[in-house]
Design a protein around this motif. Sequence first.
Motif, PDB file in Angstrom:
ATOM      1  N   ALA A  44     114.560  95.451  23.807  1.00  0.00           N
ATOM      2  CA  ALA A  44     114.681  94.864  25.141  1.00  0.00           C
ATOM      3  C   ALA A  44     115.933  94.000  25.230  1.00  0.00           C
ATOM      4  O   ALA A  44     116.718  93.900  24.300  1.00  0.00           O
ATOM      5  CB  ALA A  44     113.435  94.029  25.451  1.00  0.00           C
ATOM      6  N   ALA A  45     116.141  93.413  26.410  1.00  0.00           N
ATOM      7  CA  ALA A  45     117.186  92.410  26.663  1.00  0.00           C
ATOM      8  C   ALA A  45     118.589  92.956  26.372  1.00  0.00           C
ATOM      9  O   ALA A  45     118.860  94.130  26.601  1.00  0.00           O
ATOM     10  CB  ALA A  45     116.887  91.136  25.882  1.00  0.00           C
ATOM     11  N   GLY A  46     119.491  92.088  25.906  1.00  0.00           N
ATOM     12  CA  GLY A  46     120.893  92.467  25.787  1.00  0.00           C
ATOM     13  C   GLY A  46     121.142  93.639  24.874  1.00  0.00           C
ATOM     14  O   GLY A  46     122.012  94.485  25.154  1.00  0.00           O
ATOM     15  N   TRP A  47     120.423  93.718  23.763  1.00  0.00           N
ATOM     16  CA  TRP A  47     120.603  94.852  22.857  1.00  0.00           C
ATOM     17  C   TRP A  47     120.245  96.166  23.554  1.00  0.00           C
ATOM     18  O   TRP A  47     120.871  97.212  23.278  1.00  0.00           O
ATOM     19  CB  TRP A  47     119.761  94.670  21.601  1.00  0.00           C
ATOM     20  N   ALA A  48     119.246  96.164  24.433  1.00  0.00           N
ATOM     21  CA  ALA A  48     118.878  97.387  25.147  1.00  0.00           C
ATOM     22  C   ALA A  48     120.040  97.893  25.997  1.00  0.00           C
ATOM     23  O   ALA A  48     120.282  99.102  26.092  1.00  0.00           O
ATOM     24  CB  ALA A  48     117.644  97.153  26.014  1.00  0.00           C
ATOM     25  N   LEU A  49     120.771  96.972  26.608  1.00  0.00           N
ATOM     26  CA  LEU A  49     121.923  97.371  27.412  1.00  0.00           C
ATOM     27  C   LEU A  49     123.004  97.990  26.534  1.00  0.00           C
ATOM     28  O   LEU A  49     123.652  98.970  26.923  1.00  0.00           O
ATOM     29  CB  LEU A  49     122.466  96.173  28.186  1.00  0.00           C
ATOM     30  N   ASP A  50     123.226  97.429  25.351  1.00  0.00           N
ATOM     31  CA  ASP A  50     124.214  98.002  24.442  1.00  0.00           C
ATOM     32  C   ASP A  50     123.794  99.390  23.968  1.00  0.00           C
ATOM     33  O   ASP A  50     124.634 100.283  23.817  1.00  0.00           O
ATOM     34  CB  ASP A  50     124.419  97.082  23.243  1.00  0.00           C
ATOM     35  N   LEU A  51     122.500  99.580  23.728  1.00  0.00           N
ATOM     36  CA  LEU A  51     122.029 100.904  23.326  1.00  0.00           C
ATOM     37  C   LEU A  51     122.212 101.910  24.460  1.00  0.00           C
ATOM     38  O   LEU A  51     122.547 103.071  24.229  1.00  0.00           O
ATOM     39  CB  LEU A  51     120.565 100.826  22.896  1.00  0.00           C
ATOM     40  N   PHE A  52     121.991 101.477  25.694  1.00  0.00           N
ATOM     41  CA  PHE A  52     122.226 102.344  26.849  1.00  0.00           C
ATOM     42  C   PHE A  52     123.700 102.725  26.956  1.00  0.00           C
ATOM     43  O   PHE A  52     124.050 103.892  27.181  1.00  0.00           O
ATOM     44  CB  PHE A  52     121.765 101.642  28.125  1.00  0.00           C
ATOM     45  N   LEU A  53     124.583 101.748  26.779  1.00  0.00           N
ATOM     46  CA  LEU A  53     126.021 101.998  26.906  1.00  0.00           C
ATOM     47  C   LEU A  53     126.607 102.713  25.695  1.00  0.00           C
ATOM     48  O   LEU A  53     127.687 103.306  25.786  1.00  0.00           O
ATOM     49  CB  LEU A  53     126.759 100.682  27.128  1.00  0.00           C
ATOM     50  N   GLY A  54     125.921 102.621  24.564  1.00  0.00           N
ATOM     51  CA  GLY A  54     126.409 103.265  23.353  1.00  0.00           C
ATOM     52  C   GLY A  54     127.433 102.464  22.591  1.00  0.00           C
ATOM     53  O   GLY A  54     128.143 103.014  21.735  1.00  0.00           O
ATOM     54  N   ARG A  55     127.516 101.174  22.864  1.00  0.00           N
ATOM     55  CA  ARG A  55     128.464 100.319  22.158  1.00  0.00           C
ATOM     56  C   ARG A  55     128.017  98.870  22.294  1.00  0.00           C
ATOM     57  O   ARG A  55     127.298  98.513  23.227  1.00  0.00           O
ATOM     58  CB  ARG A  55     129.872 100.472  22.711  1.00  0.00           C
ATOM     59  N   GLU A  56     128.477  98.037  21.360  1.00  0.00           N
ATOM     60  CA  GLU A  56     128.160  96.617  21.404  1.00  0.00           C
ATOM     61  C   GLU A  56     129.155  95.904  22.307  1.00  0.00           C
ATOM     62  O   GLU A  56     130.362  95.911  22.040  1.00  0.00           O
ATOM     63  CB  GLU A  56     128.188  96.018  19.998  1.00  0.00           C
ATOM     64  N   GLY A  57     128.650  95.289  23.359  1.00  0.00           N
ATOM     65  CA  GLY A  57     129.521  94.646  24.333  1.00  0.00           C
ATOM     66  C   GLY A  57     129.746  93.171  24.092  1.00  0.00           C
ATOM     67  O   GLY A  57     130.684  92.594  24.635  1.00  0.00           O
ATOM     68  N   ARG A  58     128.868  92.562  23.282  1.00  0.00           N
ATOM     69  CA  ARG A  58     128.997  91.120  23.014  1.00  0.00           C
ATOM     70  C   ARG A  58     128.158  90.784  21.793  1.00  0.00           C
ATOM     71  O   ARG A  58     127.288  91.577  21.388  1.00  0.00           O
ATOM     72  CB  ARG A  58     128.525  90.296  24.209  1.00  0.00           C
ATOM     73  N   PRO A  59     128.386  89.613  21.175  1.00  0.00           N
ATOM     74  CA  PRO A  59     127.533  89.190  20.065  1.00  0.00           C
ATOM     75  C   PRO A  59     126.108  88.921  20.569  1.00  0.00           C
ATOM     76  O   PRO A  59     125.892  88.555  21.720  1.00  0.00           O
ATOM     77  CB  PRO A  59     128.195  87.897  19.576  1.00  0.00           C
ATOM     78  N   HIS A  60     125.149  89.078  19.673  1.00  0.00           N
ATOM     79  CA  HIS A  60     123.745  88.853  20.026  1.00  0.00           C
ATOM     80  C   HIS A  60     123.155  87.806  19.107  1.00  0.00           C
ATOM     81  O   HIS A  60     123.216  87.934  17.880  1.00  0.00           O
ATOM     82  CB  HIS A  60     122.943  90.154  19.917  1.00  0.00           C
ATOM     83  N   GLY A  61     122.564  86.780  19.704  1.00  0.00           N
ATOM     84  CA  GLY A  61     121.983  85.702  18.924  1.00  0.00           C
ATOM     85  C   GLY A  61     120.575  85.978  18.450  1.00  0.00           C
ATOM     86  O   GLY A  61     120.017  85.221  17.654  1.00  0.00           O
ATOM     87  N   ASP A  62     119.976  87.075  18.938  1.00  0.00           N
ATOM     88  CA  ASP A  62     118.641  87.454  18.503  1.00  0.00           C
ATOM     89  C   ASP A  62     118.440  88.936  18.794  1.00  0.00           C
ATOM     90  O   ASP A  62     119.344  89.610  19.296  1.00  0.00           O
ATOM     91  CB  ASP A  62     117.563  86.610  19.194  1.00  0.00           C
ATOM     92  N   LEU A  63     117.286  89.437  18.438  1.00  0.00           N
ATOM     93  CA  LEU A  63     116.894  90.810  18.736  1.00  0.00           C
ATOM     94  C   LEU A  63     115.489  90.763  19.305  1.00  0.00           C
ATOM     95  O   LEU A  63     114.580  90.196  18.683  1.00  0.00           O
ATOM     96  CB  LEU A  63     116.920  91.671  17.465  1.00  0.00           C
ATOM     97  N   GLU A  64     115.317  91.343  20.498  1.00  0.00           N
ATOM     98  CA  GLU A  64     114.021  91.326  21.168  1.00  0.00           C
ATOM     99  C   GLU A  64     113.490  92.739  21.308  1.00  0.00           C
ATOM    100  O   GLU A  64     114.239  93.654  21.686  1.00  0.00           O
ATOM    101  CB  GLU A  64     114.159  90.677  22.550  1.00  0.00           C
ATOM    102  N   ILE A  65     112.215  92.919  20.990  1.00  0.00           N
ATOM    103  CA  ILE A  65     111.557  94.186  21.251  1.00  0.00           C
ATOM    104  C   ILE A  65     110.333  93.914  22.125  1.00  0.00           C
ATOM    105  O   ILE A  65     109.808  92.795  22.148  1.00  0.00           O
ATOM    106  CB  ILE A  65     111.147  94.929  19.962  1.00  0.00           C
ATOM    107  N   ALA A  66     109.899  94.930  22.864  1.00  0.00           N
ATOM    108  CA  ALA A  66     108.721  94.820  23.718  1.00  0.00           C
ATOM    109  C   ALA A  66     107.688  95.831  23.247  1.00  0.00           C
ATOM    110  O   ALA A  66     108.022  96.978  22.930  1.00  0.00           O
ATOM    111  CB  ALA A  66     109.084  95.075  25.176  1.00  0.00           C
ATOM    112  N   VAL A  67     106.430  95.394  23.202  1.00  0.00           N
ATOM    113  CA  VAL A  67     105.339  96.270  22.796  1.00  0.00           C
ATOM    114  C   VAL A  67     104.153  96.028  23.727  1.00  0.00           C
ATOM    115  O   VAL A  67     103.988  94.925  24.265  1.00  0.00           O
ATOM    116  CB  VAL A  67     104.908  96.010  21.336  1.00  0.00           C
ATOM    117  N   PRO A  68     103.312  97.033  23.956  1.00  0.00           N
ATOM    118  CA  PRO A  68     102.072  96.763  24.684  1.00  0.00           C
ATOM    119  C   PRO A  68     101.257  95.721  23.929  1.00  0.00           C
ATOM    120  O   PRO A  68     101.147  95.776  22.692  1.00  0.00           O
ATOM    121  CB  PRO A  68     101.366  98.126  24.687  1.00  0.00           C
TER     122      PRO A  68
END
Length: 212
Positions: A44-68
Motif C-alpha cells: 500500500a501507500a507510496g511503495w504501491a505507487l512505485d510498483l505501479f509506475l515500475g520505478r522508485e520515485g522517492r525514498p521511503h521511510g517505511d513499507l506498508e501492506i494491507a491485509v483483510p
Amino acid sequence: MTDTEPPGGARPDDGEIAEGWAEPWRPEQVAARLAGLEAPWCVAAGWALDLFLGREGRPHGDLEIAVPAAAFEEVRGRFPELEFDAVGSGTVWPAAGPAALAATHQTWAREPASGRWRFDVFREPHDGATWICRRDRSLRLPYAEVVERTAAGIPYLRPELVLLFKAKATRPKDRADFDRVLPHLSPDRRRALAGWLARVHPGHPWLERAAG
C-alpha cells in the motif's frame, strides 16, 4: 475498532520513531515471505505507487501492506521472529494483544533484537472477498478490482485508491505523489479517482485535476 484506548500503550517521540524505522524492508522481501498466501494482501501507500509506475520515485521511510483483518493471524504466522505492535493516534502497544488490536487498524512488525520496525500492516475491513474502505464503509469493491500485480507478481493497491487515502492529509510527499502519478493514469482510472474523491472528500483540491 473500539472507541476506548486500552492500557499498556506508549507514545514514542519523533526521534524514537525515526530511529525505529531506520531500516524498513522492501516490497520484495515481504512478498517472498508471503508467497502462496491465499488472502488478498497487497503493498500500500507510496511503495504501491512505485510498483505501479515500475520505478522508485522517492525514498521511503517505511513499507506498508494491507491485509483483510480476518487474515492478520495468518500473515503474522509467516513472521514468527517478529513482534507486532499495534499503533493508533500516536500510541504504540508493544506485542499487541486482542484489546489493542481491536482498538486499532495499524500494526508495526518489529524485530526484537534490534528494536527496528520492518514493515507496517493495515488490517482492513472486508466482507469475505469484498474490500471495504475504512474512510467510507459504503465504498466496497471486489478484491479482484482492488489488488494489481507487477510483472514479478508483487501485489499492490491500485493507484487510484492509494491516492484516495493520501488525499486526507495531503502532506508534501502526498502532493508530490499525486503530481507524479496522475499523468500515468488512464482516463478510466482518472474518472474512478475523481468519483471517489467527490464521494469521500467533497471539494478536495485534487478533484478538478483528476476529473480534467
